[in-house]
Design an enzyme around this catalytic site. Structure first.
Site, PDB file in Angstrom:
ATOM      1  N   THR A   1       0.572  -1.062  -0.084  1.00 46.47           N
ATOM      2  CA  THR A   1      -0.032   0.065   0.014  1.00 46.47           C
ATOM      3  C   THR A   1       0.947   1.214  -0.020  1.00 46.47           C
ATOM      4  O   THR A   1       0.305   2.329  -0.384  1.00 46.47           O
ATOM      5  CB  THR A   1      -0.948  -0.017   1.118  1.00 46.47           C
ATOM      6  OG1 THR A   1      -1.877  -1.085   1.168  1.00 46.47           O
ATOM      7  CG2 THR A   1      -1.727   1.394   1.332  1.00 46.47           C
TER       8      THR A   1
ATOM      9  N   THR B   1       1.655  -4.347   4.123  1.00 48.27           N
ATOM     10  CA  THR B   1       1.275  -4.581   5.570  1.00 48.27           C
ATOM     11  C   THR B   1       0.673  -5.921   5.970  1.00 48.27           C
ATOM     12  O   THR B   1       0.655  -6.279   7.105  1.00 48.27           O
ATOM     13  CB  THR B   1       0.531  -3.381   6.349  1.00 48.27           C
ATOM     14  OG1 THR B   1      -0.680  -3.242   5.732  1.00 48.27           O
ATOM     15  CG2 THR B   1       1.380  -1.868   6.509  1.00 48.27           C
ATOM     16  N   ASP B   2      -0.055  -6.581   5.085  1.00 42.54           N
ATOM     17  CA  ASP B   2      -0.879  -7.671   5.302  1.00 42.54           C
ATOM     18  C   ASP B   2      -0.031  -8.717   5.680  1.00 42.54           C
ATOM     19  O   ASP B   2      -0.437  -9.499   6.754  1.00 42.54           O
ATOM     20  CB  ASP B   2      -1.598  -7.987   4.202  1.00 42.54           C
ATOM     21  CG  ASP B   2      -2.985  -7.015   3.885  1.00 42.54           C
ATOM     22  OD1 ASP B   2      -3.081  -6.168   4.900  1.00 42.54           O
ATOM     23  OD2 ASP B   2      -3.718  -7.329   2.881  1.00 42.54           O
TER      24      ASP B   2
HETATM   25  C1  SIN Z   1      -0.959  -2.909   2.704  1.00 43.73           C
HETATM   26  O1  SIN Z   1       0.094  -2.698   2.526  1.00 43.73           O
HETATM   27  O2  SIN Z   1      -1.535  -2.465   3.706  1.00 43.73           O
HETATM   28  C2  SIN Z   1      -2.064  -3.971   2.188  1.00 43.73           C
HETATM   29  C3  SIN Z   1      -1.337  -4.323   0.842  1.00 43.73           C
HETATM   30  C4  SIN Z   1      -0.514  -5.134   0.836  1.00 43.73           C
HETATM   31  O3  SIN Z   1      -0.155  -5.946   2.060  1.00 43.73           O
HETATM   32  O4  SIN Z   1       0.513  -5.297   0.124  1.00 43.73           O
END
Ligand code: SIN
Length: 334
Positions: A16, A96-97
């Site tokens: 993200t 973040t996932d």
């Molecule tokens: C994010 O980064 O918050 C969600 C998408 C991902 O994990 O690449």
């Protein structure tokens, strides 16, 4: 004598932090991994005189699509960077996932005392007020701090510095999604890094490397009335290990115990972990009677990464519980 600025390899993988939506007010309906590291740097607050950055795009994925092969590729690139005598630290941008899984994989495999810092963002780069640029600047600030060395792999999100050992995404959308305050090993504020504890005297040497193969291990989640079908299906598929993400203290329902026991009889290693989020899974009756390992305070995802590496390295069955015990946190939450 001229003072040499720390040289920091800035390795980008997508997420993200590199995401774009059509509208600045859209914080959800964006596409991750659209911008390269040059664009991220152009949006980052200036850190004049702090470090020399050596940027490189090494992947462009939404981290929900991360795989063990991705961990290995990233790990090998990061190991090469820290092995370079001209590089003092690494910052890795990541979705973040599954950031916590990559961070833990790196913690278990990298051989270095140099700072390795992961960061990401909860809002896309196109947001009116994105969190990525500040997180990236904070991560660089931490990586440039000599006091970050020897602490293992770190994650910097929302001004908090977290150890890979304990980091977990705990909110679906908030910019304050990672870690609780007591989990932080430090913070970045007022343009400086603040450390809660001194550098640990000794971090256990990672028992594996970025070359270690990863054995197939899956997670099965417990809940009231849960089916045993996933266990049998995974054993039939040839899984080498199973992490049971049980309720409470890794509890195993009676109907599940017999299927997990059958899995062990078929040569599958079973680890009891907990879906509870905090606290440790200890040996306890009646699970003491079963040939299962227990995860300590490693959550199911981190237990899986450890078991994948231990089994991939061909560790003998008798040594496996020792890996979980050795990595038990000295700061288990009561
Ligand atoms: C994010 O980064 O918050 C969600 C998408 C991902 O994990 O690449």
């Amino acid at each position: 004598m001229t003072h040499r600025l720390p040289r920091i390899a800035l390795l980008a993988t997508g997420g993200t932090i590199a995401g774009l939506a059509d509208d600045a007010s859209d914080l959800i309906g964006y596409r991750a991994a659209q911008l390269g590291i040059a664009d991220l740097l152009a949006r980052m607050p200036a850190l004049d005189g702090l470090a020399t950055l050596v940027p490189e795009d090494i992947a462009a994925i939404d981290s929900k699509d991360a795989t063990p092969a991705f961990w290995q590729a990233v790990g090998q690139r990061v190991q090469a960077a820290v092995d370079d005598p001209d590089i003092d630290a690494v910052v890795l941008t990541h979705g973040t996932d599954t950031l916590e899984e990559t961070a833990w994989y790196l913690q278990l495999t990298l051989r270095t005392r140099k700072p390795v810092v992961l960061t990401g963002a909860m809002r896309p780069a196109s947001a009116a007020l994105p969190d990525g640029p500040q997180n990236l600047a904070d991560a660089v600030r931490v990586a440039a701090d000599p006091r970050a060395a020897g602490r293992g792999v770190l994650v910097v999100m929302n001004a908090r510095i977290l150890a890979a050992r304990r980091v977990a995404k705990q909110h679906t959308t908030s910019i304050d999604a990672f870690g609780l305050r007591d989990d932080a090993v430090g913070a970045v504020y007022d343009g400086a890094t603040r450390w809660r504890d001194p550098v640990p005297a000794r971090i256990p040497a990672p028992p594996f490397s970025v070359q270690t193969p990863l054995a197939p291990v899956d997670i099965v989640v417990g809940y009231a009335g849960c089916s045993t079908a996933p266990i049998d299906a995974l054993v039939a598929e040839g899984v080498a290990g199973l992490v049971w993400a049980g309720t409470g203290n890794g509890a195993v329902p009676t109907a599940v115990a017999s299927r997990l026991r059958a899995a062990v009889d078929a040569g599958v290693v079973v680890v009891r972990a907990s879906r509870s989020g905090r606290g440790a899974v200890t040996r306890c009756a009646p699970d003491d009677d079963q040939p299962f390992l227990h995860s300590g305070d490693l959550d199911p995802g981190k237990s899986r990464v450890l078991l994948m590496l231990a089994l991939g390295a061909g560790e003998p069955a008798a040594a496996l519980q020792g890996h979980f015990d050795a990595l038990a946190s000295p700061r288990v939450t009561p």
